[in-house]
Design an enzyme around this catalytic site. Structure first.
Site, mmCIF file in Angstrom:
data_model
loop_
_atom_site.group_PDB
_atom_site.id
_atom_site.type_symbol
_atom_site.label_atom_id
_atom_site.label_comp_id
_atom_site.label_asym_id
_atom_site.label_seq_id
_atom_site.Cartn_x
_atom_site.Cartn_y
_atom_site.Cartn_z
ATOM 1 N N LYS A 22 -4.284 5.378 -0.386
ATOM 2 C CA LYS A 22 -5.146 5.392 -1.530
ATOM 3 C C LYS A 22 -6.141 4.192 -1.468
ATOM 4 O O LYS A 22 -7.534 4.369 -1.115
ATOM 5 C CB LYS A 22 -4.350 5.016 -2.666
ATOM 6 C CG LYS A 22 -5.164 4.856 -3.781
ATOM 7 C CD LYS A 22 -4.411 5.207 -5.150
ATOM 8 C CE LYS A 22 -3.660 3.804 -5.736
ATOM 9 N NZ LYS A 22 -4.667 2.953 -6.375
ATOM 10 N N SER A 23 -5.744 3.084 -0.796
ATOM 11 C CA SER A 23 -6.475 1.850 -0.786
ATOM 12 C C SER A 23 -7.529 1.950 0.316
ATOM 13 O O SER A 23 -8.749 1.985 0.258
ATOM 14 C CB SER A 23 -5.563 0.566 -0.303
ATOM 15 O OG SER A 23 -4.882 0.082 -1.610
ATOM 16 N N ARG A 27 -11.844 2.602 0.622
ATOM 17 C CA ARG A 27 -12.747 1.659 1.450
ATOM 18 C C ARG A 27 -13.602 2.489 2.487
ATOM 19 O O ARG A 27 -14.630 2.257 2.854
ATOM 20 C CB ARG A 27 -11.846 0.772 2.384
ATOM 21 C CG ARG A 27 -11.453 -0.652 1.378
ATOM 22 C CD ARG A 27 -10.232 -1.130 1.824
ATOM 23 N NE ARG A 27 -9.728 -2.446 1.024
ATOM 24 C CZ ARG A 27 -9.005 -2.260 0.051
ATOM 25 N NH1 ARG A 27 -8.601 -1.051 -0.644
ATOM 26 N NH2 ARG A 27 -8.607 -3.265 -0.675
ATOM 27 N N ARG A 119 -8.921 -2.432 -18.880
ATOM 28 C CA ARG A 119 -8.453 -3.727 -18.006
ATOM 29 C C ARG A 119 -9.442 -4.769 -17.607
ATOM 30 O O ARG A 119 -10.980 -4.562 -17.864
ATOM 31 C CB ARG A 119 -8.363 -2.779 -16.548
ATOM 32 C CG ARG A 119 -6.870 -1.923 -16.809
ATOM 33 C CD ARG A 119 -6.608 -1.404 -15.517
ATOM 34 N NE ARG A 119 -6.209 -1.940 -14.548
ATOM 35 C CZ ARG A 119 -6.132 -1.710 -13.344
ATOM 36 N NH1 ARG A 119 -6.291 -0.187 -12.869
ATOM 37 N NH2 ARG A 119 -5.652 -2.331 -12.462
ATOM 38 N N SER A 162 -6.269 -11.261 -5.134
ATOM 39 C CA SER A 162 -6.200 -9.877 -5.417
ATOM 40 C C SER A 162 -7.276 -9.239 -4.598
ATOM 41 O O SER A 162 -8.525 -10.069 -4.189
ATOM 42 C CB SER A 162 -7.145 -9.925 -6.936
ATOM 43 O OG SER A 162 -7.693 -8.623 -7.059
ATOM 44 N N GLN A 164 -8.680 -6.774 -4.590
ATOM 45 C CA GLN A 164 -9.874 -6.047 -5.261
ATOM 46 C C GLN A 164 -11.028 -7.093 -5.515
ATOM 47 O O GLN A 164 -12.208 -6.739 -5.499
ATOM 48 C CB GLN A 164 -9.501 -5.388 -7.104
ATOM 49 C CG GLN A 164 -8.337 -4.190 -6.372
ATOM 50 C CD GLN A 164 -8.152 -3.520 -7.748
ATOM 51 O OE1 GLN A 164 -8.338 -4.119 -8.636
ATOM 52 N NE2 GLN A 164 -7.422 -2.312 -7.553
ATOM 53 N N ASP A 309 2.364 -3.407 -5.906
ATOM 54 C CA ASP A 309 2.189 -1.884 -6.502
ATOM 55 C C ASP A 309 3.768 -1.514 -6.545
ATOM 56 O O ASP A 309 4.096 -0.439 -7.074
ATOM 57 C CB ASP A 309 1.305 -1.101 -5.911
ATOM 58 C CG ASP A 309 -0.089 -1.454 -6.171
ATOM 59 O OD1 ASP A 309 -0.426 -2.018 -7.343
ATOM 60 O OD2 ASP A 309 -0.819 -0.883 -5.266
ATOM 61 N N ARG A 383 2.563 5.125 -11.319
ATOM 62 C CA ARG A 383 3.677 4.332 -10.587
ATOM 63 C C ARG A 383 5.064 4.255 -11.387
ATOM 64 O O ARG A 383 6.179 4.431 -10.990
ATOM 65 C CB ARG A 383 3.447 3.064 -10.122
ATOM 66 C CG ARG A 383 2.184 2.951 -9.444
ATOM 67 C CD ARG A 383 2.157 1.866 -8.147
ATOM 68 N NE ARG A 383 0.905 2.147 -7.207
ATOM 69 C CZ ARG A 383 0.748 2.901 -6.279
ATOM 70 N NH1 ARG A 383 1.855 3.750 -5.978
ATOM 71 N NH2 ARG A 383 -0.402 3.038 -5.619
#
Ligand code: S3P
Length: 423
Positions: A22-23, A27, A119, A162, A164, A309, A383
């Site tokens: 997913k990550s 990208r 968030r 992080s 992100q 995660d 998750r």
């Protein structure tokens, strides 16, 4: 959607291929959209989060086409969107796109679902503002109203490890004159840096500091490996369901993501890496796992970003380890799709685990026979849904998972692959 899960008796057997990371998928879409020409992305994720990123890029004028691969055709620039840009449930989409959009010569609005709108976005708004960005929000929460401005480079030290936040600033720095430098306390996942290098950006890393300069990205063919965060559910199931022996194929083994493998080894789990290779700038291999007698351990400090995660499924794993497992330094887990500390502690307690919440993690005493026999909930968090499903495979009595459909955020193939290992 409610899903019943029952104890399995004969063990998980066989091999499966783990679906796309997913990550890396996020990208691949964003960086290919910024590269002038035609990029080919092989094995793009079918999860809703990467699809949110793809839709956002389409709304910014990028041409996309799916045959077996995802083809992205771009002028190398985004154009002003006609609508708000919906990031769905995906924090990665919102934080990355904030970095890309802050420096455009048009305005845009990033929105998200109920969970994403709660968030924290201060972590990206603050450094972007230091670069000259103008982002209007209500108390640093989505929707983010981004007024495009010319940005200038910064030398920024982040309190958070992080990826992100790091990626947001690197993406903003990609179009700034001068050197943008980002320093983090511990190394977080480095997929953005690797892919930027793979696409010929002017970027370098020294310790926990990354420097980027204005660059033109070159379109590439990017092959995406399997997601170790998805593999983690099967790693755990293989270790805790008696008589299991499985092979997980094509799993990304980037060392900034393999904290779970380090922990499994520390817990004396039977885990072996086979056929280590490299694909599109990322290490990949197959993982062999079998049922194990596990020992508790402490998980803290710089390993946390390497398994952030995986902590909900590690909590399930720890219920089957002899002794006391302590997880510390993971307070950011409270800022994920749900408050994952509270959520996993509450739900595992319901099914009989000996687990206590702490401010920055949890403490688990094992080994415990999980009783089940009740309904558990997912807190709209993929998750949690998958972690509870794996716990259900060893509960004495069936459990019912309320909100199981959230698995589709990252891993729509999850249940099918689980059944493949059962047949
Ligand atoms: C991600 C980074 C992590 C992780 C998230 C995906 C990424 O977040 O929790 O699921 O793709 O960069 P943080 O870097 O904010 O911890």
């Amino acid at each position: 959607m409610k899903k019943n899960v029952e104890k399995i008796f004969k063990g998980l057997k066989g091999e499966i291929s783990i679906p796309s990371d997913k990550s890396i998928s996020h990208r691949a879409v964003i960086l290919s959209s910024l590269a002038k020409g035609k990029s080919i992305i092989k094995n793009f994720s079918k999860g809703q989060d990467p699809l949110s990123t793809l839709q956002v890029c389409k709304n910014l004028g990028i041409e996309t086409e799916f045959n077996d691969d995802l083809i992205i055709t771009s002028t190398g620039k985004f154009s002003a969107p006609a609508t708000e840009l919906d990031c769905g449930n995906s924090g990665t989409t919102m934080r990355f796109m904030a970095g890309v959009l802050a420096g455009q010569n048009f305005n845009s609005i990033l929105t998200g679902d109920e969970s994403l709108s709660k968030r924290p976005m201060k972590r990206v708004i603050e450094p972007l503002t230091l670069m000259g960005a103008e982002i209007v929000s209500d108390n640093f929460r989505a929707p983010l109203n981004i007024l495009g401005k010319e940005l200038h480079c910064i030398d920024y030290t982040s309190k958070l490890a992080s990826a992100q936040v790091k990626s947001c600033i690197l993406l903003a720095g990609l179009s700034c004159e001068g050197k943008t430098t980002f320093t983090e306390p511990y190394t977080s996942r480095d997929h953005t840096e690797r892919m930027l290098k793979f696409m010929c950006a002017n970027i370098s890393t020294c310790g926990n500091t990354t420097t980027i300069q204005k660059s033109e990205l070159k379109p590439q063919t990017i092959e995406i490996c399997g997601d170790i965060s998805s593999a983690a559910y099967f790693i755990t199931a293989g270790l805790i369901v008696p008589n299991s022996e499985i092979i997980l194929k094509n799993v990304g083994l980037n060392l900034t993501r393999t904290g779970i493998i380090e922990i499994v080894k520390k817990m004396c789990g039977n885990i072996e890496i086979l056929d280590l290779r490299s694909i599109s700038g990322e290490e990949v291999g197959d993982i062999k796992i079998s049922y194990s007698q596990l020992k508790a351990c402490t998980i803290e400090g710089e390993i946390i970003p390497k398994l952030i995660d995986e902590l909900p499924i590690i909590a399930v794993l720890a219920t089957q380890a002899e002794g006391t497992t302590i997880v510390k330094d993971a307070q950011d887990l409270r800022n994920k799709e749900s408050d994952r500390i509270k959520a996993i502690v509450t739900e595992l307690k319901k099914i009989g685990a000996d687990i206590e919440e702490t401010q920055d993690g949890f403490i688990i005493n094992g080994k415990t026979e999980l009783q089940g026999g009740c309904e558990v909930k997912t807190y709209h968090d993929h998750r949690l849904a998958m972690s509870l499903y794996v716990a259900g495979l060893i509960c004495k009595n069936p459990i019912c998972i309320n909100g199981f459909e959230w698995v589709n955020i990252s891993f729509p193939e999850f249940e099918k692959l689980c059944n493949d290992l059962l047949s």
